[in-house]
Design a protein around this motif. Sequence first.
Motif, PDB file in Angstrom:
ATOM      1  N   UNK A  36     -18.331  21.011 103.912  1.00 54.81           N
ATOM      2  CA  UNK A  36     -16.870  21.210 104.253  1.00 54.81           C
ATOM      3  C   UNK A  36     -16.382  22.645 103.715  1.00 54.81           C
ATOM      4  N   UNK A  37     -16.959  23.406 103.122  1.00 59.21           N
ATOM      5  CA  UNK A  37     -16.746  24.602 102.530  1.00 59.21           C
ATOM      6  C   UNK A  37     -16.299  25.433 103.713  1.00 59.21           C
ATOM      7  N   UNK A  38     -14.827  26.068 103.338  1.00 56.17           N
ATOM      8  CA  UNK A  38     -14.126  26.841 104.526  1.00 56.17           C
ATOM      9  C   UNK A  38     -13.851  28.283 103.943  1.00 56.17           C
ATOM     10  N   UNK A  39     -14.348  28.627 102.927  1.00 53.85           N
ATOM     11  CA  UNK A  39     -13.778  30.186 102.519  1.00 53.85           C
ATOM     12  C   UNK A  39     -14.807  31.054 103.124  1.00 53.85           C
ATOM     13  N   UNK A  40     -14.494  32.315 102.791  1.00 50.47           N
ATOM     14  CA  UNK A  40     -15.417  33.522 103.558  1.00 50.47           C
ATOM     15  C   UNK A  40     -14.755  34.537 103.585  1.00 50.47           C
ATOM     16  N   UNK A  41     -15.276  35.599 104.062  1.00 51.45           N
ATOM     17  CA  UNK A  41     -14.700  36.877 104.254  1.00 51.45           C
ATOM     18  C   UNK A  41     -15.278  37.241 105.704  1.00 51.45           C
ATOM     19  N   UNK A 196     -28.227  31.078 115.158  1.00 50.69           N
ATOM     20  CA  UNK A 196     -28.979  31.664 113.732  1.00 50.69           C
ATOM     21  C   UNK A 196     -27.769  32.378 113.044  1.00 50.69           C
ATOM     22  N   UNK A 197     -28.205  32.325 111.573  1.00 52.48           N
ATOM     23  CA  UNK A 197     -27.005  32.620 110.670  1.00 52.48           C
ATOM     24  C   UNK A 197     -27.521  33.194 109.403  1.00 52.48           C
ATOM     25  N   UNK A 198     -26.575  33.942 108.930  1.00 52.14           N
ATOM     26  CA  UNK A 198     -27.018  34.550 107.570  1.00 52.14           C
ATOM     27  C   UNK A 198     -26.120  33.816 106.533  1.00 52.14           C
ATOM     28  N   UNK A 199     -27.353  33.189 105.384  1.00 53.05           N
ATOM     29  CA  UNK A 199     -26.894  32.235 104.511  1.00 53.05           C
ATOM     30  C   UNK A 199     -26.148  33.195 103.424  1.00 53.05           C
ATOM     31  N   UNK A 200     -24.863  32.517 103.042  1.00 48.33           N
ATOM     32  CA  UNK A 200     -24.151  32.833 101.967  1.00 48.33           C
ATOM     33  C   UNK A 200     -24.008  31.813 101.189  1.00 48.33           C
ATOM     34  N   UNK A 201     -24.140  31.907  99.785  1.00 52.38           N
ATOM     35  CA  UNK A 201     -24.116  30.966  98.569  1.00 52.38           C
ATOM     36  C   UNK A 201     -22.534  30.699  98.401  1.00 52.38           C
ATOM     37  N   UNK A 202     -22.009  29.265  98.387  1.00 48.75           N
ATOM     38  CA  UNK A 202     -20.815  29.017  98.071  1.00 48.75           C
ATOM     39  C   UNK A 202     -19.786  29.115  99.239  1.00 48.75           C
ATOM     40  N   UNK A 203     -20.224  29.591 100.565  1.00 43.16           N
ATOM     41  CA  UNK A 203     -19.344  29.771 101.660  1.00 43.16           C
ATOM     42  C   UNK A 203     -20.205  29.443 102.725  1.00 43.16           C
ATOM     43  N   UNK A 204     -19.504  29.221 104.114  1.00 46.99           N
ATOM     44  CA  UNK A 204     -20.188  28.993 105.248  1.00 46.99           C
ATOM     45  C   UNK A 204     -21.053  30.083 105.570  1.00 46.99           C
ATOM     46  N   UNK A 205     -22.308  29.711 106.292  1.00 49.18           N
ATOM     47  CA  UNK A 205     -23.108  30.629 106.743  1.00 49.18           C
ATOM     48  C   UNK A 205     -22.557  31.491 107.769  1.00 49.18           C
ATOM     49  N   UNK A 206     -22.924  32.868 108.015  1.00 50.16           N
ATOM     50  CA  UNK A 206     -22.397  33.756 108.932  1.00 50.16           C
ATOM     51  C   UNK A 206     -23.085  33.747 110.304  1.00 50.16           C
ATOM     52  N   UNK A 207     -22.564  33.287 111.324  1.00 50.89           N
ATOM     53  CA  UNK A 207     -23.237  33.338 112.702  1.00 50.89           C
ATOM     54  C   UNK A 207     -23.498  34.736 113.005  1.00 50.89           C
ATOM     55  N   UNK A 208     -24.976  34.881 113.441  1.00 45.27           N
ATOM     56  CA  UNK A 208     -25.512  36.029 113.960  1.00 45.27           C
ATOM     57  C   UNK A 208     -25.701  36.191 115.475  1.00 45.27           C
ATOM     58  N   UNK A 209     -26.182  34.823 115.800  1.00 41.61           N
ATOM     59  CA  UNK A 209     -26.415  34.730 117.185  1.00 41.61           C
ATOM     60  C   UNK A 209     -26.414  33.362 117.527  1.00 41.61           C
ATOM     61  N   UNK A 210     -25.792  33.024 119.080  1.00 47.05           N
ATOM     62  CA  UNK A 210     -25.775  31.552 119.353  1.00 47.05           C
ATOM     63  C   UNK A 210     -26.071  31.665 120.918  1.00 47.05           C
ATOM     64  N   UNK A 211     -27.162  30.933 121.337  1.00 46.44           N
ATOM     65  CA  UNK A 211     -27.519  30.863 122.656  1.00 46.44           C
ATOM     66  C   UNK A 211     -27.296  29.398 123.192  1.00 46.44           C
TER      67      UNK A 211
END
Length: 287
Positions: A36-41, A196-211
Amino acid sequence: MSVHATRTDGSGHGFTLQVADDGEITYQLAGDAVDMETTGSDQPDSVGNPALEGADLTHEGDGVGADAPDTPASGEPEVADVDTAAAPGACSDKTYKTLDLKEYGTYNWYVGDGGMPGGLSRSQASTAFRDAVGNIVGSSNNCGLSDTVSAKAEFKGYTDYEADVDSSGNCRSRDGLSTWDAGNLGATEIAVACTWSHVYAGRKNDLREADVRYNTSDFDFTDYPTSSCYRKHDVRGIGTHEAGHVFGLDDLYGNDDNLTMYGTPPFCTTKARTLGLGDVRGLRSIY
């Protein structure tokens, strides 16, 4: 990398594999605890100059995977949607689940070549898909809920690239373009979203591509669910559900039939085009 399939048998089909910057590999099955982590930049994705990752990219011919055209008879009304009696109404059901995924920037996406669901032309399909994506980023609902979701998307045009999904519904190496198309999938999979996403510790992963791919080999679709519709899935309703996965929403089952993110859609109904309370609450928890 994650795969989310909309299936006919009511079973969830979700798997996430993550490789962190330090090489640590983790995985999550669909039934695991929800993050349920929702923080991030803001970390916007760029697909302006796609580079192939692997040599498995193929191209469909224009006639592959197209089901029969389906248009309403003159004056024929669309089917009215009725909430399932035993389930909470869409505007009273607060249920939602989220994935470890967020689009921090703008989801830039394309329509591929080949046959389209519902016998739609490429142009008609792009209109239907844009409406589906817009339903998510715009929090489209009939519950009187304002749009406070900051998710963004932009349709970039057409490509001869395919969605990176194989005929078994598995995600392949990504090619750098987020592509929506149709073709062959597993026999029980109505549609599949691969992310496909980039992993971020402590926050939601960053989407890189979605098909997203619709299964036009085993299922029929329509953009016009009229009173004569029989065993066809709504193009825009299925697309709205899959776009929900793109922006971080997970499947729901059980007694949540009236929400867009319910994992087993019924035939011949447009109700998934409109978000319910739980769908909007899920998006708000991420964005």
